[in-house]
Design an enzyme around this catalytic site. Structure first.
Site, short mmCIF file in Angstrom:
data_model
loop_
_atom_site.label_atom_id
_atom_site.label_comp_id
_atom_site.label_asym_id
_atom_site.label_seq_id
_atom_site.Cartn_x
_atom_site.Cartn_y
_atom_site.Cartn_z
N GLU A 104 -10.27 7.30 4.12
CA GLU A 104 -9.19 6.89 5.01
C GLU A 104 -9.26 7.63 6.34
OE1 GLU A 104 -5.48 5.75 3.10
OE2 GLU A 104 -6.36 6.21 1.17
N ASP A 145 0.86 -1.18 0.00
CA ASP A 145 0.00 0.00 0.00
C ASP A 145 0.91 1.24 0.00
OD1 ASP A 145 -2.16 1.68 0.03
OD2 ASP A 145 -3.19 0.69 1.68
C1 BGC Z 1 -5.14 3.00 0.27
C2 BGC Z 1 -5.40 1.89 -0.70
C3 BGC Z 1 -5.33 2.42 -2.11
C4 BGC Z 1 -4.03 3.12 -2.34
C5 BGC Z 1 -3.88 3.71 -3.71
C6 BGC Z 1 -3.90 3.78 -0.07
O1 BGC Z 1 -3.74 4.85 0.78
O2 BGC Z 1 -5.01 2.47 1.57
O3 BGC Z 1 -6.63 1.30 -0.45
O4 BGC Z 1 -5.49 1.35 -3.01
O5 BGC Z 1 -3.88 4.16 -1.41
O6 BGC Z 1 -4.68 4.80 -3.89
C1 BGC Z 2 -3.60 9.51 -2.40
C2 BGC Z 2 -4.35 8.29 -1.97
C3 BGC Z 2 -3.57 7.61 -0.92
C4 BGC Z 2 -3.24 8.56 0.23
C5 BGC Z 2 -2.36 7.92 1.26
C6 BGC Z 2 -3.34 10.38 -1.20
O1 BGC Z 2 -2.62 11.49 -1.57
O2 BGC Z 2 -4.34 10.20 -3.35
O3 BGC Z 2 -4.58 7.43 -3.04
O4 BGC Z 2 -4.32 6.56 -0.45
O5 BGC Z 2 -2.61 9.72 -0.23
O6 BGC Z 2 -2.13 8.76 2.33
#
Ligand code: BGC
Ligand code: BGC
Length: 842
Positions: A538, A338
């Protein structure tokens, strides 16, 4: 817990904390430590694969494919092999980089898109897909050519694309309990991805969520492992096709990812990327419940979870990644990490982490860190820190998936089936499917006096900020990461809930009026009030309790309508069950509508009786705001509505009045540091200068070189104006009652966002800082931004937390999350300060 600044020591302002508060902080720390050590038998973080059910691979090794891999591996340079196991994010990578570093894949995070335009047309995505593919295939001396692939979070439809179908989020699908529906949604999503030339989705999310404070609760199908297990296979088959079928992984199908392995939904406190304290049996039977079915259905990728199991990060846990997943379960696809998740393994940084690959990771998700990681990984292979055999195995897995998916033969993305067939994006069939999903997912919690169904011939008032708001009904992971910063025109193929109601009522000969604030001139027969949580994703959605935070006075509006004798039908949009007793009391009927996506018309179908309600709760509904861990089967289980509850129109009986005592309804949104004229969340606002006692700013305060006073933006005294006159350095700052850990916030693209008006531009540097204890600070000069904002009226500046961290702030212990100062002249008024996604601030 308020402290008083008593002076400045070294570089930071000193605040004396009242003794009791300091003692409390100490005891909280001690308590956290002892909780960890509590329970006689310490929880092990090393899994014993023999205790997990053995699985057989769903498809036999194909000797022809393995021979091709042997030949490729024999021909590849070490540089090329390293490239296959690293993927960069669109915001930080170009096709030329893919060529130069032999990268095997790219991806777009929630906020990344072609040309850095979140609202780029679908055609721009297809063009970019061609460009990355072409770069990987362009001749390069004698090197073998390996097509690169592109992964994307298509988690509720192809949700990064303007104009795509937005299916309800997983929480809503859980309420349908309909695995075949989910299979069809998978197929529709795959097809829409193929239209834009993408190969691979980071879905399905197979999390089983046990603490609904977690901001990703809506990404899970429910609290019940059985729901997740029943959906995993059909959804994987919908996305990838069925093993053995001609279109498996190709044609209209794509590569799927089961995520996040494993235990992501069980973290203590519902903390994103936190630690799941659980026995191995619980990990297996609750949190891992969806994986065997996904693997048997042939899922080709598994994503490692950001979280830890019993204190050990999954990205470094060999017993789970290799022991269970690869050895015991015979998973022969690849494990992707991830977002910089490897950097959290002890001893690792985001650009250096052989330990993760040794533990079993096959592709690093290295958004912005890919280049350093490439160099360091190459060095690790040369030094033996990363054994060649492990690298070869990781590359073999990546190539195996590419060969199975036919990428070597598929040609440029734009030449593949369905590519560029824009009529397939939000086609009538897909929209009808999404609408069917909406109808099947709404859960009717209350229907006193049989107020539902409403007569389409009636006079209907439609109110609430969610009524005509596609972004709100779509939630996070919609065009932008947090689902914020969009405008109505970004949803050309969507129908708001209001538009659906308007259509139903027009067809039924009644009249519908939209009045967001609930006011009316002609008495309506009934009011439909659409309200709920604003979009988040998130950790930005992590909460301290499970009370609904009514930031828009919707409750008062509902109560007003009730007093006026207008029956209220509440449609509640949310990413989790929340304590809403007061709102339930203020409504005659109450519908949990989750995050339904682009087809608001599905809501009207139910409210006006075109279909009956059939959705049932995928999560238990709390009776109190502190029931944060509330799951069927728990000792003392006492929900307001149990898992599986859901009325139909035929269910008899009224719901009586519910107790209303609970948290106050108007708490500031999380991340807010300053709003409505004051520091939020128990923090305090000060102005300070050397050699003088800092002044707390209630309404006004004065220092020789800085004056603060109340000002109005949209309400009386909702802002503060600061006038610097120089020449002494003076600052305005906000202190945390206790130090705060902002590391999670800084890993990504969150920013410190300030809503302001600049009346006189700065005449000297204006450091914006975060402080982290004595002598520790990160400072960024915002004078250029302020100069650009001068005279423009109300505007907003945003400084990425990552920049402040890079400038020296230790994000693990921020005690001053905001400090802005200058030794020159400057006049500005601030209406809001928050930590949030810069989505809307660009
Ligand atoms: C998330 C994932 C996601 C990835 C890419 C991460 O922060 O936990 O679920 O697939 O970002 O965007
Ligand atoms: C991205 C997400 C990712 C996240 C992680 C964002 O900037 O767009 O895809 O999951 O950062 O912290």
């Amino acid at each position: 817990m308020r402290g008083v600044i008593v002076g400045r020591q070294g570089a930071s302002w000193l605040i004396a904390r009242p003794l009791a508060a300091a003692a409390l902080a100490l005891s909280v720390g001690a308590c956290a430590v002892s909780a960890h050590a509590a329970g006689a038998a310490p929880l092990s973080a090393v899994a014993d694969p023999a205790t997990w059910p053995a699985l057989q691979p769903p498809l036999a090794v194909d000797p022809a494919i393995e021979r091709r891999i042997d030949a490729l591996l024999a021909a590849m340079t070490t540089e090329q092999k390293v490239g296959q196991i690293i993927q960069g994010d669109l915001a930080s990578i170009t096709p030329q980089d893919v060529y130069d570093y032999h990268l095997g894949s790219v991806f777009n995070g929630g906020n990344s898109s072609p040309g850095n335009d979140e609202f780029a047309p679908a055609s721009a995505w297809l063009k970019a897909a061609d460009a990355f593919y072409d770069a990987s295939m362009r001749p390069n001396g004698k090197l073998v050519r390996i097509p690169s692939i592109w992964g994307s979070d298509a988690v509720h439809g192809h949700n990064n694309i303007v104009g795509a179908t937005l299916f309800p989020h997983n929480i809503a699908l859980g309420a349908t309990r309909d695995p075949e529906l989910v299979r069809r949604i998978g197929a529709a999503t795959a097809l829409e991805m193929r239209v834009t030339g993408l190969d691979w989705t980071f879905a399905p999310t197979l999390t089983v969520v046990r603490d609904d404070r977690w901001g990703r609760t809506y990404e899970g199908f429910g609290e019940d492992p059985a729901i997740t297990a029943s959906f995993a296979g059909p959804l994987v088959e919908g996305l990838q096709g069925r093993i053995g079928d001609k279109d498996w992984l190709r044609g209209a199908r794509i590569i799927a990812t089961a995520k996040h392995f494993v235990g992501d939904g069980g973290t203590t406190g519902g903390k994103d990327q936190g630690d799941t304290l659980a026995s191995e049996a619980e990990l297996r039977t609750v949190y891992a419940a969806g994986y065997p079915a996904a693997l048997q259905a042939g899922v080709q990728v598994v994503m490692a979870s950001f979280s830890s199991w019993n204190g050990v990060k999954l990205h470094g846990n060999a017993s789970l990644l290799t022991g269970v997943l690869k050895d015991r379960w015979k998973f022969d696809g690849f494990i992707v990490g991830d977002w910089n998740g490897h950097g959290q393994v002890p001893g690792c940084t985001v650009d250096h982490c052989a330990a993760s690959v040794r533990a079993g990771l096959d592709i690093f998700m290295a958004p912005d860190s890919w280049k350093g990681l490439w160099h360091n990984t190459l060095a690790d292979v040369k030094s033996g820190a990363l054994p060649m055999a492990r690298l070869d195995d990781a590359v073999r897995r990546v190539l195996r998936v590419k060969l199975r998916a036919g990428v070597f033969e598929a040609g440029r993305p734009s030449t593949r089936p369905f590519a560029g067939d824009w009529s397939r994006l939000a086609s009538p069939e897909h929209r009808a499917l999404a609408r069917e999903a909406v109808r099947k997912s709404l859960v009717l919690l209350k229907n006193n006096d049989g107020v539902l169904p409403l007569r389409p011939g009636a006079r209907i008032l439609v109110a609430g900020d969610g009524a005509d708001n596609v972004a709100k009904q779509a939630g996070g992971w919609t065009l932008t990461w947090q689902g914020t910063g969009t405008r109505p025109e970004h949803f050309p193929n969507a129908q708001s809930i209001w538009r659906g109601i308007e259509e139903a009522v027009a067809a039924g000969g009644g009249s519908a009026t939209l009045s967001t604030d609930g006011s009316w001139k002609t008495r309506p027969d009934a009011a439909i009030v659409v309200f709920g949580e604003d979009p988040y994703a998130e950790f930005q959605g992590d909460r301290a309790d499970v009370a609904f935070n009514d930031t828009r006075d919707t409750l008062a509006m509902m109560q007003r309508l009730q007093q006026q004798g207008v029956p209220v039908v509440a449609v509640f949009l949310s990413g989790r069950p929340l304590w809403v007793n007061r709102e339930i009391n203020a409504a005659t009927a109450f519908v949990a509508a989750w995050l339904p996506g682009s087809e608001g018309g599905g809501v009207a179908d139910l409210l006006f009786g075109k279909s009956d309600f059939s959705g049932t709760l995928p999560y238990s509904w709390p009776r109190r705001a502190d029931q944060v861990v509330l799951n069927k089967g728990d000792a003392g289980y006492d929900p307001l509505f149990a898992l599986g509850f859901g009325r139909t129109l035929a269910t008899a009986g009224n719901l009586g009045a519910l107790p209303e005592d609970g948290p106050s309804a108007d708490r500031a949104a999380p991340g807010t540091l300053f709003t409505a004229g004051r520091a939020a969340g128990g923090r305090q606002l000060f102005i300070a200068t050397d050699g003088m006692a800092p002044q707390s700013v209630e309404l006004a305060a004065t220092l020789p070189s800085l004056q603060a006073r109340a000002a109005d933006r949209s309400a009386q005294e909702d802002s503060r104006r600061f006038t610097w006159t120089g020449p002494a350095m003076a600052s305005v700052l906000i202190r945390e009652p206790a130090g705060r850990d902002l590391q999670r916030e800084a890993n990504g693209e969150l920013a410190l966002i300030i809503d302001l008006r600049v009346d006189a531009p700065p005449t000297a540097a204006v450091p914006l800082m975060m402080r982290c204890g004595d002598g520790c600070a990160g400072s960024v000069d915002v004078a250029p931004q302020l100069r650009a904002a001068a005279g423009k009226g109300w505007t907003r500046i945003a400084v990425p937390l990552a920049r402040i961290a890079a400038a020296g702030a230790d994000m693990a212990r921020i005690d001053t999350p905001f400090e802005l100062g200058t030794a020159g002249r400057l006049d500005l008024t601030i209406s809001g300060i928050r930590i949030g996604s810069a989505d809307g601030a660009r």
